[in-house]
Write a protein that holds these residues in place. Structure first.
Motif, PDB file in Angstrom:
ATOM      1  N   GLY A 177       0.775  -1.222   0.000  1.00 37.31           N
ATOM      2  CA  GLY A 177       0.000   0.000   0.000  1.00 37.31           C
ATOM      3  C   GLY A 177       0.809   1.275   0.000  1.00 37.31           C
ATOM      4  O   GLY A 177       0.232   2.368   0.070  1.00 37.31           O
ATOM      5  N   TYR A 178       2.151   1.172  -0.085  1.00 29.47           N
ATOM      6  CA  TYR A 178       2.986   2.376  -0.059  1.00 29.47           C
ATOM      7  C   TYR A 178       2.736   3.238  -1.294  1.00 29.47           C
ATOM      8  O   TYR A 178       2.385   4.402  -1.193  1.00 29.47           O
ATOM      9  CB  TYR A 178       4.454   1.958   0.039  1.00 29.47           C
ATOM     10  N   ASN A 179       2.905   2.668  -2.482  1.00 29.36           N
ATOM     11  CA  ASN A 179       2.558   3.340  -3.741  1.00 29.36           C
ATOM     12  C   ASN A 179       2.553   2.296  -4.850  1.00 29.36           C
ATOM     13  O   ASN A 179       2.884   1.123  -4.634  1.00 29.36           O
ATOM     14  CB  ASN A 179       3.524   4.492  -4.056  1.00 29.36           C
ATOM     15  N   ASP A 180       2.161   2.719  -6.038  1.00 29.18           N
ATOM     16  CA  ASP A 180       2.070   1.807  -7.181  1.00 29.18           C
ATOM     17  C   ASP A 180       3.248   1.938  -8.146  1.00 29.18           C
ATOM     18  O   ASP A 180       3.225   1.382  -9.230  1.00 29.18           O
ATOM     19  CB  ASP A 180       0.766   2.071  -7.957  1.00 29.18           C
ATOM     20  N   TYR A 181       4.282   2.688  -7.752  1.00 29.11           N
ATOM     21  CA  TYR A 181       5.400   2.945  -8.660  1.00 29.11           C
ATOM     22  C   TYR A 181       6.463   1.852  -8.569  1.00 29.11           C
ATOM     23  O   TYR A 181       6.670   1.249  -7.506  1.00 29.11           O
ATOM     24  CB  TYR A 181       6.043   4.299  -8.345  1.00 29.11           C
ATOM     25  N   HIS A 222       8.407  10.779  -7.801  1.00 32.04           N
ATOM     26  CA  HIS A 222       7.894   9.758  -8.718  1.00 32.04           C
ATOM     27  C   HIS A 222       7.386  10.497  -9.953  1.00 32.04           C
ATOM     28  O   HIS A 222       6.334  11.118  -9.900  1.00 32.04           O
ATOM     29  CB  HIS A 222       6.773   8.948  -8.076  1.00 32.04           C
TER      30      HIS A 222
END
Length: 346
Positions: free
Chosen positions: A302-306, A331
């Motif tokens: 869940g931190y980020n989608d990168y 990002h």
């Protein structure tokens, strides 16, 4: 933010230690556009910012100052006003920045230089969930402004010059409050320069650049908003640099990041983020501006989608091995946070 503020006069200290040989005042008008770096920002990015910049600079032509950069360079202060063309939502930015401008090429009446600046912006319109919910670019009145500006100048007379430039500007609060999409807006500028003192540059021989691989250790520190308030965000970097020319180098390394603001399921080791990276370096004597592209090998759920991120680091060599600087993690066009950096080169 206070930990970052002292770096502006710190990077400008060299211009005040010795007598300045060349002094100039510049005035520029600017016009640009806003980059919509996410889908939700497109409706807000249909305007064209207008701006005006007032810039005072000094160039010290002593050999000692030359060796700091292996080039002649201006250092100074710039006051700017940028109106984003949407007074009700985006408003305007009034900024004060410290600047560094090395001369890359000079022939006859033409000069090409690379201006960079770092400082603070006061934003008169920010996000408010009731009165201004559309402005997700920035959420704090006091934010950071960073820009990079290739510039060409033509000498009209001994005392006057005409310049043209293209700048890439970024404003964000460094992740100190949310929302913080940050605003990115390139601008083209035309301006006049008035020289108060102008002399012929002396001729110095450039120091020989070692082409050997160099190694460094670096650590970064900042704080980020977590569930229980502001939490530390610490990174450790092991890297290497190979100079290719007097101002360019390549390199790579490994960054280990521990963000205590991130939630975990069982233990804090889940918040350890290792990321190998490749880098390009602009090296001007004691000043190193690196642009790093890193790959997430692990990150919390869940931190980020990168998959990738960039780290931009501006460092200054205080002693033979010790460096101090600032870093920005992003990002794409979205800035995540800024941090204070300290390093040791071998």
């Amino acid at each position: 933010m206070k930990k970052i503020l002292f770096l502006i006069p710190f990077f400008m200290l060299q211009c005040c230690l010795f007598g300045q040989n060349i002094k100039r005042l510049g005035l520029e008008g600017s016009y640009g556009f806003i980059i919509p770096h996410s889908r939700e920002l497109k409706p807000l990015s249909q305007t064209n910012p207008l701006g005006i910049n007032l810039h005072y600079q000094n160039l010290n032509s002593s050999l000692k100052n030359w060796k700091n950069c292996n080039c002649f360079h201006y250092m100074g202060l710039q006051i700017s006003y940028h109106n984003f063309g949407n007074p009700e939502v985006l408003g305007s930015a009034t900024s004060l920045t410290g600047t560094f401008e090395p001369i890359i090429w000079q022939k006859n009446k033409w000069t090409f230089s690379l201006l960079s600046g770092l400082g603070l912006s006061y934003l008169n319109r920010i996000y408010d969930e009731v009165s201004n919910p559309e402005n997700v670019f920035f959420s704090s009145h006091l934010s950071f402004l960073i820009y990079l500006t290739p510039k060409i100048e033509y000498s009209l007379t001994q005392d006057w010059g005409l310049n043209a430039s293209i700048s890439y500007n970024h404003i964000s609060n460094g992740g100190q409050s949310q929302p913080n999409k940050g605003i990115n807006y390139p601008m083209g500028s035309l301006g006049l320069v008035r020289y108060f003192q102008r002399k012929i540059f002396p001729i110095y021989e450039k120091d020989k650049i070692s082409r050997n691989w160099m190694y460094y250790f670096e650590s970064g520190f900042s704080t980020r908003e977590g569930k229980d308030g502001r939490e530390p965000n610490i990174s450790v970097v092991f890297g290497t640099i190979k100079p290719l020319s007097s101002i360019n180098g390549i390199g790579g390394g490994l960054e280990l990041n521990k963000d205590f603001s991130l939630e975990v399921n069982e233990n804090r080791i889940e918040a350890l983020i290792p990321a190998p990276y490749i880098a390009h370096h602009f090296i001007f004597g004691k000043i190193d501006f690196s642009q790093r592209m890193a790959f997430y090998t692990h990150k919390p759920m869940g931190y980020n989608d990168y998959v990738l991120y960039q780290r931009y680091v501006l460092g200054y060599k205080l002693l033979n091995h010790l460096t101090l600087g600032i870093g920005l993690k992003a990002h794409g066009h979205i800035a995540e946070h800024m941090d204070l950096r300290i390093g040791w080169k071998f």
